[in-house]
Write an enzyme that holds these catalytic residues in place. Structure first.
Site, PDB file in Angstrom:
ATOM      1  N   GLY A 644       0.804  -1.197   0.000  1.00 17.46           N
ATOM      2  CA  GLY A 644       0.000   0.000   0.000  1.00 17.46           C
ATOM      3  C   GLY A 644       0.844   1.257   0.000  1.00 17.46           C
ATOM      4  N   TYR A 645       2.009   1.136   0.589  1.00 13.32           N
ATOM      5  CA  TYR A 645       2.854   2.308   0.772  1.00 13.32           C
ATOM      6  C   TYR A 645       3.610   2.661  -0.493  1.00 13.32           C
ATOM      7  CZ  TYR A 645       6.499   5.054   3.173  1.00 13.32           C
ATOM      8  OH  TYR A 645       7.352   6.022   3.587  1.00 13.32           O
ATOM      9  N   ASP A 758      -1.958  -4.103  10.385  1.00  9.02           N
ATOM     10  CA  ASP A 758      -1.904  -4.922   9.180  1.00  9.02           C
ATOM     11  C   ASP A 758      -1.015  -6.142   9.403  1.00  9.02           C
ATOM     12  OD1 ASP A 758      -2.700  -5.582   6.650  1.00  9.02           O
ATOM     13  OD2 ASP A 758      -1.353  -4.193   5.615  1.00  9.02           O
TER      14      ASP A 758
END
Ligand SMILES: *[C@@H]1O[C@H](CO)[C@@H](O)[C@H](O)[C@H]1NC(C)=O
Ligand SMILES: *[C@@H]1O[C@H](CO)[C@@H](O)[C@H](O)[C@H]1NC(C)=O
Ligand SMILES: *[C@@H]1O[C@H](CO)[C@@H](O)[C@H](O)[C@H]1NC(C)=O
Ligand SMILES: *[C@@H]1O[C@H](CO)[C@@H](O)[C@H](O)[C@H]1NC(C)=O
Ligand SMILES: *[C@@H]1O[C@H](CO)[C@@H](O)[C@H](O)[C@H]1NC(C)=O
Length: 949
Positions: A644-645, A758
């Protein structure tokens, strides 16, 4: 910013750029349109505001959206859905009054509630007990009344709890003993009654326990001696039951200050010789009546106050104190002679140091001329009221025989030494000479931060000899140079020391003499969040006021879109609304122009980012050149993952060091301050089961983090069914335990605590010895995500951050993040370890499937067949643990501490695993391990099963 070097990072092909542009556009749309405060937080603030009386209109900008419009004292963070949550409410010293609305308890992401030094009245709302994310609860210096709510005991993340100087009454709730993270418990100067609950002895991290000036009665709990970290115990002025000092208090080896003045103590003086750290002892105004014998004080002590007791015995026991500042023995029945050795203390005769020897009103019979001849300078010897010496004193003793009282503790006047600088050269009211420099003849003016600090319970009564040490302590703690810190004045208020401090900017080569806004913000945080490591001698401090330098306002552009023109915003929205092709065009246009737009255009927090290189100790700063050369200019062949990053690259430096390089991509960029905070946070997180941050790069405003490289791949990879050497059961338990320890550390040792959010098998890495390392934690979780490869273009509208299959259903429903959300995800990982299956496969949810097969008694069919033999009882316990962790209800889930304990127990319960635990940490020779396994397998009487293949 004039650097025209091409954007190197996360090198994208033209096509993926287009896709990125679409995603970016969507993201932007989401920010501009949807960036607003959680309605629950908004109404909680409204309710709070309604209860507040604000005569100086300090909250006049509380209009519009709290986070978007930068309400005074309101600090926010956004979640993956671009919804802002209030994380801090800081209104210290705002001249506010009124009552605290119970709705404050709805600010469920609040980390700091700081309302110190106002005039709030009424009760502390019990609903604050719902705000489990609180680490700072600061309500001191108001006129709050009523009881301390028992619900405060729910706040297990609380590090600092200050309710001192109010009018609270009732008993101290025993539930406060549950605050197992609390380090500072300040409840002094209230009207608390009843006895001190012995449960407070469970506070295993407490450093300061201040309960003085209340109406506490009953017995002094001996259990307080169980707090091995305790440095300051201050219980003065409480009407306790008449009793001796509990024997156990003589064993508190970390104690620096013990203050039991006016506590109704009786009996003889406890031998305190074993309190090796003790610097300050006050047992005055009690009824201690024993004979002083032996040597009851540790040699390093600097202040001993035993006045107003009935102690007897020979004063010759008071000798050999290297660091003595004050020996106050007046109004006792001591006899003998004043020990000459006191005179041999090195400080004697020094003009810098004070020494007070107060023997007034005893029955001292002798004082040697060897002693009196050395008393001068700042040394004081008070002998009044000792009939033998002062009845008709000879001339040379007369000066010592006049009555003295310690009204205000004497100290030297602050050093206003003449400098050659002309103060008039500065602009009155705006800037002033920088004293540490002008003392050296360098005449420069600057506008300082002015703050008032009060040391609540210092370990000395004369400050002079500590001045430099104190300035050094502040400068080191706040990461400033010694030249930036100046103690402008100081005043004793009883035993508390109030100081006005000025902090000056550094002088740059260009002659620039003001703080930039991020520096101001940082310094404000350091002091108002009490981030300076506690010093045993100075003790805890109060921040009474904090004034920014003339003309500065560090929080002015806090809103999320403050620095983009309305026209630009409208253009972007319009562009997005035209449909994908137009969006691509606009997006590409934006992307091309990005470097000319103000940085805050892609800064979700929108503060004026001030890009400079951040200096943080413990992490290395890498230049873009180094990273380019380590990754072959971020070539695809170096790309080892994406999340996601952004993308992750494997890098190899010239010296052969291998690292993992994580680049933020469009949309994942954080504000400069947030990036800085994240690095600082991560730099302090060290645990063998966590991947460590090695360094970072923010050249050109990019945000790149450099981590240690973990060679063994992810846990998910290691559970693949076609591995040649699948993980055996003991290794799986070892991996589970390591991961659990890493998560526990994040929850309880990191400050502020980190909820991972997460946890999943692909975020747990294994090193070459199969030691688990949890990865991908930190504030970057707060940043919205947006896949560069365009696979999930509507990603930004995902409701809650996390990965399907691992996501805590309660978090999903309530959006209330707790440590138990990580416990849930960990439970899923444990199920994966046992079954080898994915959390979601073919539309089936692993947690549900396992629960179903368990009901049907068919569970063994789900155990991973590649795992080899396993002890049935250990497997069953692991399974029960995994299911407990992944319970629907929060209350049914164990805490991470319990998870670690249970896994340790499972590991201990079989000899095979015990040996594994002992050797796996260090052994690199797999053969040995296999050999041991076989051996224990043969010798074990346990029942072993092999899952059917
Ligand atoms: C609180 O109220 C008192 C009396 O009204 C006033 O003297 C004092 O200054 C107030 N304190 C603050 C912090 O506003
Ligand atoms: C406002 O607060 C300051 C600081 O506590 C105090 O000195 C001052 O008296 C207060 N003013 C009023 C009017 O209460
Ligand atoms: C605390 O209470 C004591 C006794 O009432 C008083 O002397 C002292 O000044 C108070 N301290 C503060 C900081 O208000
Ligand atoms: C202190 O507590 C006692 C009972 O223990 C009570 O009688 C007394 O009124 C209290 N004093 C104050 C000042 O609250
Ligand atoms: C004694 O006190 C000094 C300063 O007061 C301190 O630096 C030193 O560590 C102390 N020694 C022990 C054994 O506590």
């Amino acid at each position: 910013m004039t650097n025209s070097r091409k954007l190197p990072f996360c090198k994208a092909t033209m096509i993926s750029r287009c896709v990125a542009a679409v995603a970016f556009c969507y993201l932007f749309y989401a920010i501009v349109v949807a960036a607003k405060t959680d309605p629950a937080d908004y109404s909680a603030l409204q309710a709070f505001h309604n209860g507040v009386s604000d005569p100086f209109h300090r909250l006049s900008n509380w209009q519009g959206d709290p986070c978007d419009d930068s309400w005074e004292g309101v600090f926010c963070a956004s979640d993956a859905n671009n919804l802002f949550h209030v994380t801090e409410l800081r209104l210290l010293n705002h001249n506010l009054s009124g009552t605290l609305a119970p709705e404050l308890g709805n600010l469920l992401n609040l980390n700091a509630l700081d309302l110190m030094w106002n005039n709030f009245s009424g009760n502390i709302p019990s609903t604050l007990g719902n705000v489990l994310s609180l680490t700072l609860l600061l309500l001191n210096g108001n006129i709050l009344s009523g009881k301390v709510p028992t619900e405060i005991g729910n706040l297990i993340n609380l590090v600092r709890f200050q309710i001192d100087e109010n009018q609270l009454s009732g008993q101290i709730p025993p539930t406060l003993g549950n605050l197992y993270n609390v380090q500072h418990l300040h409840m002094n100067n209230n009207s608390l009654n009843g006895s001190i609950p012995h449960e407070l002895g469970r506070l295993q991290k407490a450093i300061h326990l201040l309960l003085d000036n209340n109406n506490l009665s009953g017995a002094l709990p001996s259990e307080l001696s169980n707090i091995s970290t305790l440095r300051i115990l201050q219980l003065d002025n409480n009407p306790f039951n008449p009793q001796p000092i509990p024997l156990q208090y003589g064993e508190m080896s970390s104690l620096v200050k013990l203050s039991l003045k006016n506590c109704n103590l009786q009996g003889s003086l406890l031998n305190l010789g074993r309190l090796q750290a003790l610097q300050y002892l006050d047992l005055s105004n009690n009824q201690l009546d024993g004979t002083i014998q032996g040597s009851p004080f540790p040699p390093n002590i600097s202040v001993i106050v035993l006045s107003n007791n009935k102690l007897t015995g020979d004063t010759s026991h008071f000798d050999t104190f290297e660091n003595l500042q004050a020996l106050i023995l007046e109004n006792n029945q001591l006899n003998g002679s004043v020990p000459v050795s006191l005179a041999s203390a090195s400080r004697f005769g020094s003009t810098q140091d004070n020494l007070l020897l107060d023997f007034q009103n005893n029955t001292i019979s002798n004082v040697s001329s060897n002693l009196t001849s050395q008393v001068h300078g700042f040394t004081k010897l008070w002998l009044y009221g000792n009939p033998v010496i002062c009845g008709s004193p000879p001339v040379e003793l007369r000066q010592f025989c006049v009555p003295n009282t310690i009204v205000s503790v004497p100290d030297n006047v602050p050093d206003n030494s003449v400098t050659s600088c002309q103060a008039a050269a500065c602009n009155p009211g705006i800037d002033e000479l920088i004293p540490p420099l002008s003392a050296r003849g360098i005449c420069l003016c600057a506008s300082p931060i002015k703050m008032r600090i009060r040391l609540k319970t210092p370990g000395f009564i004369f400050f002079d000899s500590y001045l430099t040490k104190f300035e050094t302590f502040l400068s080191v703690g706040a990461n400033l140079t010694l030249d930036q810190v100046f103690v402008a004045s100081r005043k004793w208020e009883g035993s508390r020391l109030v100081m006005d401090i000025k902090l000056f900017p550094t002088i740059s080569n260009a002659g620039n003499r003001s703080f930039n806004s991020s520096e101001l913000r940082r310094i404000y945080d350091v002091f108002s969040r009490f981030q300076i490591p506690t010093d045993p001698t100075f003790g805890p401090y109060d921040l009474i006021s904090f004034d920014f330098p003339f003309g500065t306002q560090p929080f002015s552009s806090q809103g999320s879109s403050g620095s983009l023109s309305k026209g630009a915003i409208a253009g972007i929205i319009l562009g997005c609304a035209f449909g994908t092709s137009v969006a691509v065009a606009v997006g590409m246009f934006l992307l091309m122009r990005r470097r000319r737009l103000p940085k805050s255009a892609v800064n979700i927090f929108g503060r004026n980012a001030d890009h400079g290189n951040i200096k943080i100790s413990g992490v290395k700063y890498f230049t873009m050149e180094e990273l380019l050369s380590a990754t072959d200019s971020f070539s695809e062949s170096h790309c080892i993952g994406r999340g996601g990053y952004g993308k992750v690259y494997k890098g190899v430096f010239k010296d052969g060091q291998v690292v993992a390089i994580k680049c933020a991509q469009e949309g994942s960029l954080q504000g400069f301050n947030e990036f800085h905070t994240e690095i600082e946070l991560l730099s302090r997180v060290h645990h063998r089961n966590l991947v460590s941050l090695m360094g970072y790069c923010n050249d050109d405003g990019q945000q790149i983090l450099v981590y240690e490289f973990i060679s063994g791949g992810t846990l998910r990879d290691n559970l693949s069914p076609d591995l040649e050497e699948p993980l055996d059961f003991p290794t799986r338990i070892q991996v589970a335990l390591g991961s659990a320890r890493g998560i526990l550390y994040l929850h309880t040792e990191a400050y502020p605590p980190i909820f991972h959010r997460d946890i999943k098998a692909s975020n747990i890495l294994l090193d070459e010895h199969k030691v688990a390392k949890v990865a991908d934690f930190g504030l970057s979780k707060l940043a919205p995500t947006c896949e560069v490869d365009g696979s999930t273009p509507d990603h930004v509208s995902t409701v809650v951050k996390g990965t399907p299959g691992y996501l805590d259903p309660q978090y999903f429903l309530t959006r209330q993040l707790t440590d138990k959300s990580d416990v849930y995800s960990f439970g899923v990982v444990l199920l994966e370890l046992i079954t080898g299956m994915y959390p979601i496969s073919q539309g089936k949810n692993l947690v549900r499937e396992v629960n179903l097969t368990l009901v049907g008694g068919r569970f063994l069919s789900m155990v991973d067949s590649t795992m080899g033999p396993y002890p049935s009882e250990a497997l069953e316990r692991s399974l029960r643990l995994a299911l407990a962790c992944s319970s629907q209800e929060l209350v049914d889930r164990p805490s991470m501490v319990d998870v670690v304990r249970e896994l340790e127990d499972i590991q201990r319960s079989t000899p095979w695993m015990k040996s594994k635990a002992a050797d796996s940490d260090y052994a690199s020779d797999t053969d040995t391990k296999i050999f041991l396994s076989q051996k224990y397998l043969e010798s074990s009487n346990d029942i072993w099963h092999v899952a059917p293949r």
